[in-house]
Design an enzyme around this catalytic site. Structure first.
Site, PDB file in Angstrom:
ATOM      1  N   TYR A 203      43.286  28.386  46.042  1.00  0.00           N
ATOM      2  CA  TYR A 203      43.780  29.318  44.753  1.00  0.00           C
ATOM      3  C   TYR A 203      44.797  28.639  44.199  1.00  0.00           C
ATOM      4  CZ  TYR A 203      41.901  33.541  46.162  1.00  0.00           C
ATOM      5  OH  TYR A 203      40.809  34.588  46.392  1.00  0.00           O
TER       6      TYR A 203
ATOM      7  N   GLY B  54      35.229  48.377  33.712  1.00  0.00           N
ATOM      8  CA  GLY B  54      36.190  48.600  33.262  1.00  0.00           C
ATOM      9  C   GLY B  54      36.029  48.432  32.373  1.00  0.00           C
ATOM     10  N   GLY B  55      35.012  48.961  32.067  1.00  0.00           N
ATOM     11  CA  GLY B  55      34.363  50.007  30.587  1.00  0.00           C
ATOM     12  C   GLY B  55      34.091  48.500  29.447  1.00  0.00           C
TER      13      GLY B  55
END
Length: 326
Positions: free
Chosen positions: A53, A222-223
């Site tokens: 990462y 998430g909408g």
């Protein structure tokens, strides 16, 4: 904050896991440290990272995220002592042979490199980021056992394994009188329920806790439709998925609106209601996203609501072989 034991271990971890993939490329170091401090304030003690990462879309470098966590820990204040840290190895950290995968050599080298970046003397859960089909389990467990004897790791976890990989790993560990895996980090959400066929049953049978990644299906849960209506653009490459799933997304967002809850919170609450799930991974880029995730812990979906969500986002039909045989 609620706490649970991952798998059959006696370890106590928060029911939400702080994912750190955005630390460095998408959240500055200062913002990342603020997020981690606030997470502790909220009672989140379970952090997830990986040795690779830090490099994303041309920004940062491999290992940057672990370095950010290490510099945060170096500030003291009991930060390290409060955190149960899971990091990962597998992906190549360079172009030279033995800089990736799960040979005993790379297990040792990767662990020591992570410890230097993290500025700590041990890793709480050392996770294999992928299954290594070229290395026998006898060698993998030999490498992990040596690290455990030296006190450099305490527990072992996996990520992106299939159910039969979990079985092979645990059977090999049992032959060595080694505890083996305590966690499996897998892709699991309302939109992606393949894990219910083989992986989750295997994890439950062997006492391995599951840690879902991408719990919002890359933002779909998430909408996303409401956000588009508000003038926000969908992430690059997502429009085709939105178009393909629009009928389900419309029903889902209507369900959430009727329940009076944000779609992201419902998606997390659904995962928390699954018996095999230890803690979904949340990956906030800012404090607002972090603090918003806490609402999911308060939502209790009843049987009727769970059935409605199954109708919108049907799973594979249960565990195998029932899912496909009858």
């Amino acid at each position: 904050m609620e706490y649970t034991h991952p798998g059959r271990s006696g370890l106590s971890v928060s029911r939400l896991c702080l994912g750190t993939m955005n630390f460095g490329p998408h959240a500055s170091e200062d913002d990342s440290q603020v997020i981690m401090d606030r997470a502790l304030d909220l009672g989140i003690n379970f952090f997830d990272t990986a040795n690779r990462y830090g490099l994303r879309e041309g920004r940062g470098h491999l290992g940057l995220t672990e370095e950010i966590i290490g510099r945060w820990w170096a500030q003291g204040g009991g930060r390290r002592e409060k955190v149960v840290l899971a990091t990962k190895l597998y992906g190549a950290m360079g172009d030279w042979p033995n800089e990736g995968k799960l040979s005993a050599l790379n297990i040792r080298r990767a662990c020591e490199a992570s410890l230097r970046r993290l500025q700590t003397d041990h890793i709480d859960i050392y996770q294999m980021h992928h299954v290594d089909r070229e290395t026998p389990w006898e060698e993998i467990w030999q490498g992990m056992e040596q690290l455990q004897r030296e006190g450099k790791i305490l527990y072992v976890g996996s990520s992106n394994f299939a159910g039969w990989h979990i079985a092979k790993a645990q059977e090999a560990a049992q032959r060595r009188n080694f505890m083996g895996l305590i966690t499996e980090q897998c892709k699991y959400s309302l939109n992606e329920r393949t894990a219910e066929m083989e992986l989750l049953p295997a994890c439950e049978d062997y006492g391995v806790g599951t840690i879902p990644w991408s719990p919002l299906a890359g933002g779909l849960l998430g909408g996303v439709l409401r956000k588009i209506e508000e003038g926000r653009r969908a992430a690059a490459g997502m429009q085709a998925r939105i178009d393909a799933l629009r009928p389900q997304l419309e029903r889902y967002e209507s369900f959430c609106a009727e329940a009076g809850e944000a779609p992201a919170d419902v998606a997390l609450a659904w995962l928390l209601a699954q018996p095999a799930v230890t803690a979904p991974i949340i990956g906030p880029r800012n404090l607002e996203q972090l603090e918003g995730s806490l609402r999911a812990l308060e939502i209790q979906l009843d049987a009727e609501q769970l059935a409605a969500l199954d109708a919108i986002w049907p799973g594979p039909g249960g565990p195998a072989p029932e899912a496909w045989a009858w």
